[in-house]
Each structure stands twice: as structure tokens, then as C-alpha cells.
Design a protein around this motif. Structure first.
Motif, mmCIF file in Angstrom:
data_model
loop_
_atom_site.group_PDB
_atom_site.id
_atom_site.type_symbol
_atom_site.label_atom_id
_atom_site.label_comp_id
_atom_site.label_asym_id
_atom_site.label_seq_id
_atom_site.Cartn_x
_atom_site.Cartn_y
_atom_site.Cartn_z
ATOM 1 N N ASN A 154 -21.495 15.071 17.234
ATOM 2 C CA ASN A 154 -20.401 15.939 16.812
ATOM 3 C C ASN A 154 -19.863 15.442 15.482
ATOM 4 O O ASN A 154 -20.267 14.379 14.990
ATOM 5 N N LEU A 155 -18.954 16.195 14.916
ATOM 6 C CA LEU A 155 -18.335 15.823 13.643
ATOM 7 C C LEU A 155 -17.012 15.108 13.862
ATOM 8 O O LEU A 155 -16.209 15.515 14.702
ATOM 9 N N SER A 156 -16.793 14.064 13.100
ATOM 10 C CA SER A 156 -15.494 13.400 13.029
ATOM 11 C C SER A 156 -15.181 13.119 11.562
ATOM 12 O O SER A 156 -16.017 13.326 10.683
ATOM 13 N N LEU A 157 -13.981 12.654 11.305
ATOM 14 C CA LEU A 157 -13.557 12.334 9.945
ATOM 15 C C LEU A 157 -13.838 10.852 9.684
ATOM 16 O O LEU A 157 -13.328 9.983 10.398
ATOM 17 N N VAL A 158 -14.651 10.562 8.695
ATOM 18 C CA VAL A 158 -14.968 9.186 8.288
ATOM 19 C C VAL A 158 -14.298 8.949 6.938
ATOM 20 O O VAL A 158 -14.462 9.751 6.015
ATOM 21 N N TYR A 159 -13.539 7.845 6.819
ATOM 22 C CA TYR A 159 -12.759 7.648 5.591
ATOM 23 C C TYR A 159 -12.924 6.237 5.042
ATOM 24 O O TYR A 159 -13.147 5.271 5.779
ATOM 25 N N ASN A 160 -12.818 6.137 3.723
ATOM 26 C CA ASN A 160 -12.940 4.882 2.992
ATOM 27 C C ASN A 160 -11.560 4.225 2.908
ATOM 28 O O ASN A 160 -10.665 4.719 2.224
ATOM 29 N N LYS A 161 -11.384 3.128 3.609
ATOM 30 C CA LYS A 161 -10.064 2.498 3.688
ATOM 31 C C LYS A 161 -9.573 2.008 2.332
ATOM 32 O O LYS A 161 -8.382 2.104 2.021
ATOM 33 N N LYS A 162 -10.465 1.487 1.515
ATOM 34 C CA LYS A 162 -10.051 0.957 0.211
ATOM 35 C C LYS A 162 -9.471 2.057 -0.670
ATOM 36 O O LYS A 162 -8.450 1.851 -1.343
ATOM 37 N N LEU A 163 -10.101 3.224 -0.666
ATOM 38 C CA LEU A 163 -9.579 4.316 -1.481
ATOM 39 C C LEU A 163 -8.203 4.763 -0.997
ATOM 40 O O LEU A 163 -7.334 5.092 -1.802
ATOM 41 N N PHE A 164 -8.002 4.768 0.311
ATOM 42 C CA PHE A 164 -6.680 5.108 0.856
ATOM 43 C C PHE A 164 -5.659 4.063 0.432
ATOM 44 O O PHE A 164 -4.543 4.392 0.028
ATOM 45 N N ASP A 165 -6.039 2.793 0.529
ATOM 46 C CA ASP A 165 -5.124 1.718 0.136
ATOM 47 C C ASP A 165 -4.780 1.814 -1.348
ATOM 48 O O ASP A 165 -3.605 1.695 -1.736
ATOM 49 N N ASP A 166 -5.792 2.038 -2.185
ATOM 50 C CA ASP A 166 -5.559 2.110 -3.625
ATOM 51 C C ASP A 166 -4.643 3.277 -3.996
ATOM 52 O O ASP A 166 -3.868 3.183 -4.958
ATOM 53 N N ALA A 167 -4.746 4.369 -3.245
ATOM 54 C CA ALA A 167 -3.933 5.557 -3.536
ATOM 55 C C ALA A 167 -2.585 5.521 -2.837
ATOM 56 O O ALA A 167 -1.756 6.418 -3.043
ATOM 57 N N GLY A 168 -2.355 4.504 -2.014
ATOM 58 C CA GLY A 168 -1.092 4.416 -1.288
ATOM 59 C C GLY A 168 -0.935 5.494 -0.236
ATOM 60 O O GLY A 168 0.182 5.932 0.069
#
Length: 428
Positions: A154-168
């Protein structure tokens, strides 16, 4: 997936030109399932998946000298349907073939394909109802069972933690809304630097469509009417889903439009894409130095996702008798869990989650936990197993593609696709 599954992953009809290619493939020893009781299984696995399947076949063969299994690589799962149909023409089909779930409606019409309804439901040891609903639905056409689940994803949301951290930006949560998702994607994106918040496969194929279906279902919409005779996506839900794609891709410019070459994984690894809607098949391609998380898809009315199960399909009456003991064993809870631990494939049965060895699976593949939870929690609908589905998918894929490219307005694209799908269903 192997679809993927994809999903790029779903095959169309065959032409006679493939006959020569398949004759060579089907001509492997025992290719027809023959009269010697040998079970010939066509598959498209490579690398560690092929090694694992081979290991389990060897294990079966060591204990069953009178019911040997022979694995035959058919050149890749993307071509499974074409080669299977051509094997019918040559008169030399396999005993069992791995097929994408969306291929089953076409195969169900063929006399070679075996109706397994009574087999799976009367065999109490097989425990049909223990299979996750997504796998059961993918194996069923017009109320009859024509396959057994080979893989469920199935589909889930996969995210890059570093990019989230860098963008606040705070990491996604299981209660994320469409607004949360859109806002995060916009904050992560810097299109002038070729960095994007989200990736969407926009080649107009089934890879394009099944992500849209998840959005449609999240808004509490449906693809077709309950009787399956009319399109149902020209609705508030369908327009809202298409509008979200338009707003993110055209207005926010936060979406990387993948052309179907699957470069999105490389771009995710290099920090140029913040979020993917993908399945467990892509986790192994994420670099070890990339810190990522997995979360449910964002929601509108629900957090619905879409599953892409694949099936083992059996051919010939004698093939059914010969193959069933092996398939029943391979898909039993303990054996399949061992296979899942070897390959990273998701469990296909609810009971696998209760076995003593299941924690080994989550320890080895921690990113898969959300995908497993999704099977019980957020897989509520399935694509229709009808012969017209490939054409329906093509019409809807063209509509989604035109919106993402800014070539059509959402309401207009939905209406045009609805008219085309209604004609397809009417047989005109």
C-alpha cells in the motif's frame, strides 16, 4: 510492489507478436505443468527475492519428492500478463504464474484459469478470512476467487527528516490533513533550486491514477457507482482531489513531476524531494545515510490509502490439484512470515502479526510498520476488478496528467474523464 506493487506495473493486452518470445519461456522443462505432477511457477523476482523464493522451493522439494516445484523466471513481472496469454495460444502454460492484481479480470475470462473459490473457502486450514481484505479483494472477480495473494502492499507517506528539520517544519503525524500536507510541501520546496516538497508520478499510467484514487477516497469519494455502470468521481470529492493536485503543482510549484523513470528515489536521496507517497518496495533504495520516517497518508475525511496486491494464478484442472498443496504451504502464516523476514514483503495474513517471530520482521524492517498498520486500518476500498479498468485508468490518468501540467482546470478535467469513462462502461 513489485507493482507496484505499482503499480508501470499493470499490463495491457497482448499481440501475437509476443508468441515467439513466450514460446521460448514456456518451453522450459515441465512448462505446461505436464503429466508428471511437477508444479511450474512463473515469476519475475530477481536478486534477494528470487534467492528467497528459490530457498523455499528447495525446502518444499526436499520434503515432497512426488510434488516437485520448478521456478521459472519469466523475464519480469511487468510482462507477466502478456506472456501468460501467449502461453495459452502456444498450448504450454505454466501451472502457476505471478500476476499483477489488475490483470486478474482479464484472466478470469480464460478457460485455462482455475476457479479457486471452493478450494480456498472449503479448506479450513487455509483460513481464507485470515488474509487481509486487500488481498482477498484483489483475488476475486464477480464474487469468484481466481487467485491467491502473492504480495500485498500500500501507499504511505515517506519523508526526509533532515529537510523537515532544515525548513523548521514539524514531522508528519497520523492526524495530518490535506492542508497540513500542502503547507509542509510548500515550505520544503524551492523550485528555483530544483527542490520540491513532494513527488508525483505523472506519466498518465496506473502509477498516476492509483495515487489519485487514494486522494479521492480520502475525500470520501468513489471511482464508480455502486452498480459499476457509471463514473462516480465527477463529484465534490473528485473535484477537491483534483484541485489539491492543481494547487500544489501549478500554484505552489511544490511538486516534482516524475516522468515514470522513477528518478524520484534518487532525488529523495540527494535531498531534493522532501516527501514521497510510495510503498515498501522503495525503502530498500533509500540510502543508509538518509534519515527518513514513514507515516499514514494525510486525510480529508479519512486517511484512506490504496493497496496494490498481486496474485498467484493457477492454470488447468490438473494444475490446480498439483499446485494447491504448495501454495497452501507457501502462504501459511509461519512460512509466509519467514519469507517476509527474508524479503521485506508485508505479511499477507492478520495472524502473522501474532506469531512469536513477528517482532523480528519489525526489527529488520522498521519502516514497514506503518504499511502493515495501514492494511488493517486505512485500506478500505479497492480498484474494481473489471475488464474495463485498464481503459478507465487510461482516461483518468490523462485527466490527472493534464491538471498537474496546468493544461486543464480540475473541474473540466474531471468532467471530461467522467464522460469518457461512462462511454467505456456503456461499451461504446
Amino acid at each position: 510492489m513489485t507493482q507496484g506493487s505499482g503499480l508501470s506495473r499493470r499490463a495491457a493486452l497482448i499481440g501475437c507478436a509476443l508468441l515467439a518470445l513466450t514460446a521460448a519461456c514456456g518451453g522450459a522443462p515441465g512448462g505446461s505443468g505436464g503429466g508428471d505432477g511437477k508444479v511450474v511457477v512463473w515469476h519475475g523476482y530477481t536478486d534477494h527475492e528470487a534467492e528467497a523464493l528459490g530457498k523455499f522451493a528447495d525446502r518444499w522439494n526436499a520434503d515432497h519428492p512426488d510434488g516437485q516445484v520448478e521456478l521459472v523466471f519469466n523475464g519480469g513481472n511487468d510482462n507477466a500478463l502478456q506472456k501468460t496469454l501467449a502461453s495459452f495460444v502456444s498450448g504450454n502454460p505454466p501451472t502457476v504464474a505471478y500476476e499483477f492484481g489488475s490483470s486478474l479480470s482479464g484472466l478470469a475470462e480464460r478457460p485455462q484459469t482455475q476457479d479457486l473459490t471452493s478450494t480456498v473457502r472449503d479448506d479450513k486450514d487455509f483460513a481464507w478470512d485470515d488474509l487481509f481484505a486487500a488481498g482477498r479483494e484483489a483475488s476475486t472477480v464477480n464474487g469468484k476467487v481466481y487467485g491467491v495473494p502473492a504480495l500485498v502492499d500500500n501507499l504511505s507517506l515517506v519523508y526526509n527528516k533532515k529537510l523537515f528539520d532544515d525548513a523548521g517544519v514539524a514531522y508528519p503525524t497520523e492526524t495530518w490533513t490535506w492542508d497540513d500536507f500542502r503547507s509542509a510541501a510548500a515550505k520544503l520546496a524551492k523550485p528555483e533550486e530544483n527542490r520540491y516538497g513532494w513527488s508525483y508520478t505523472n506519466d498518465g499510467s496506473e502509477d498516476t491514477v492509483w495515487r489519485f484514487l487514494a486522494l479521492l477516497w480520502q475525500a470520501d469519494g468513489d471511482l464508480l457507482s455502486p452498480d459499476g455502470k457509471k463514473a462516480a468521481f465527477d463529484s465534490d470529492a473528485g473535484k477537491q482531489a483534483m484541485q489539491l493536485l492543481h494547487d500544489m503543482a501549478v500554484e505552489d510549484r511544490s511538486v516534482y513531476l516524475d516522468t515514470g523513470d522513477q528518478q524520484y528515489v534518487n532525488l529523495f536521496n540527494s535531498g531534493r524531494i522532501g516527501m514521497l507517497w510510495t510503498g515498501p518496495w522503495d525503502l530498500g533504495a533509500i540510502n543508509e545515510d538518509v534519515s527518513y520516517g514513514v507515516q499514514y497518508l494525510p486525510g480529508k475525511v479519512t486517511h484512506a490509502t490504496i493497496a496494490g496486491p498481486d496474485t498467484f494464478v493457477v492454470f488447468g484442472e490438473k494444475g490446480k490439484a498439483d499446485a494447491w498443496p504448495f501454495l497452501k504451504w507457501l502462504l501459511s502464516p509461519q512460512i509466509h512470515l519467514e519469507f517476509a523476514i527474508e524479503t521485506g514483503h508485508l505479511p499477507i495474513r492478520q495472524s502473522e502479526l501474532t506469531l512469536p517471530d513477528y517482532p523480528k520482521f519489525e526489527e529488520k524492517f522498521p519502516g514497514n510498520k506503518v504499511f502493515v498498520d495501514n492494511l488493517a486500518k486505512n485500506v478500505r476500498k479497492a480498484r474494481p476488478n473489471i475488464p474495463q479498468y485498464p481503459k478507465i485508468s487510461q482516461a483518468l490518468g490523462t485527466a490527472v496528467q493534464s491538471v498537474l501540467l496546468g493544461q486543464a482546470q480540475p473541474a473540466d478535467a474531471v468532467a471530461a474523464a467522467r464522460a469518457e469513462v461512462d462511454q467505456i462502461l456503456a461499451g461504446s
